[in-house]
Design a protein around this motif. Structure first.
Motif, PDB file in Angstrom:
ATOM      1  N   VAL A 207      36.462  41.585  11.924  1.00  0.00           N
ATOM      2  CA  VAL A 207      37.078  41.381  10.603  1.00  0.00           C
ATOM      3  C   VAL A 207      36.946  39.920  10.199  1.00  0.00           C
ATOM      4  N   ALA A 208      37.230  39.027  11.135  1.00  0.00           N
ATOM      5  CA  ALA A 208      37.128  37.595  10.840  1.00  0.00           C
ATOM      6  C   ALA A 208      35.683  37.231  10.498  1.00  0.00           C
ATOM      7  N   ALA A 209      34.738  37.756  11.271  1.00  0.00           N
ATOM      8  CA  ALA A 209      33.324  37.464  10.996  1.00  0.00           C
ATOM      9  C   ALA A 209      32.922  38.016   9.635  1.00  0.00           C
ATOM     10  N   SER A 210      33.393  39.221   9.319  1.00  0.00           N
ATOM     11  CA  SER A 210      33.069  39.815   8.020  1.00  0.00           C
ATOM     12  C   SER A 210      33.648  38.977   6.885  1.00  0.00           C
ATOM     13  N   LYS A 211      34.876  38.506   7.045  1.00  0.00           N
ATOM     14  CA  LYS A 211      35.488  37.670   6.009  1.00  0.00           C
ATOM     15  C   LYS A 211      34.712  36.359   5.853  1.00  0.00           C
ATOM     16  N   LEU A 212      34.324  35.784   6.976  1.00  0.00           N
ATOM     17  CA  LEU A 212      33.557  34.543   6.925  1.00  0.00           C
ATOM     18  C   LEU A 212      32.214  34.774   6.238  1.00  0.00           C
ATOM     19  N   GLN A 213      31.547  35.871   6.603  1.00  0.00           N
ATOM     20  CA  GLN A 213      30.260  36.178   5.977  1.00  0.00           C
ATOM     21  C   GLN A 213      30.426  36.434   4.486  1.00  0.00           C
ATOM     22  N   ALA A 214      31.485  37.151   4.117  1.00  0.00           N
ATOM     23  CA  ALA A 214      31.730  37.428   2.699  1.00  0.00           C
ATOM     24  C   ALA A 214      32.010  36.136   1.939  1.00  0.00           C
ATOM     25  N   SER A 215      32.790  35.246   2.553  1.00  0.00           N
ATOM     26  CA  SER A 215      33.083  33.967   1.905  1.00  0.00           C
ATOM     27  C   SER A 215      31.800  33.168   1.692  1.00  0.00           C
TER      28      SER A 215
END
Length: 135
Positions: A68-76
């Motif tokens: 989830v954290a990686a996905s949020k970082l990638q989305a950002s």
């Protein structure tokens, strides 16, 4: 002596009964010890199973949180990159529009200057003609 023989027999029987009881108690004790040890081993296996299951679930939770954290970082990052690209495209479009406007203004200004010069030349010619005619 029949009495003493009976007593000896009874003593032998009691000793034999004692030996039998000792053997029996030893067998029962060993069985209880073996059963107790087995129950402890089974309990340890159950505790280990629960502990390992908890560890696997916890690791899965941590992995999910990391995902989830990686996905949020990638989305950002993706959003930032898209905004940067859009801003660059807007700047390029604005620059192109400004260039078109500048070219158009230059053309219209040159046309206006040309009209002004034509009017000035016409006025000068008119004045020259007027002065020649009336002087």
């Amino acid at each position: 002596t029949a009495n003493s023989a009976a007593r000896r027999q009874r003593g032998r029987e009691e000793r034999a009964a004692g030996v039998l009881q000792a053997v029996w108690r030893g067998a029962v004790g060993r069985r209880e010890t073996r059963d107790h040890r087995h129950r402890r081993e089974v309990a340890a296996v159950v505790v280990q199973r629960w502990w390992r299951r908890w560890l696997v679930r916890r690791a899965a939770e941590i992995a999910a949180q990391s995902n989830v954290a990686a996905s949020k970082l990638q989305a950002s990052f993706s959003g930032w990159k898209t905004r940067q690209t859009a801003a660059a495209a807007r700047a390029q479009q604005r620059s192109a529009a400004e260039r078109i406007q500048a070219v158009w203004r230059g053309k219209t200004d040159r046309a206006a200057v040309g009209r002004y010069r034509a009017e000035a030349d016409a006025a000068t010619t008119l004045q020259r003609s007027w002065r020649r005619h009336y002087s």
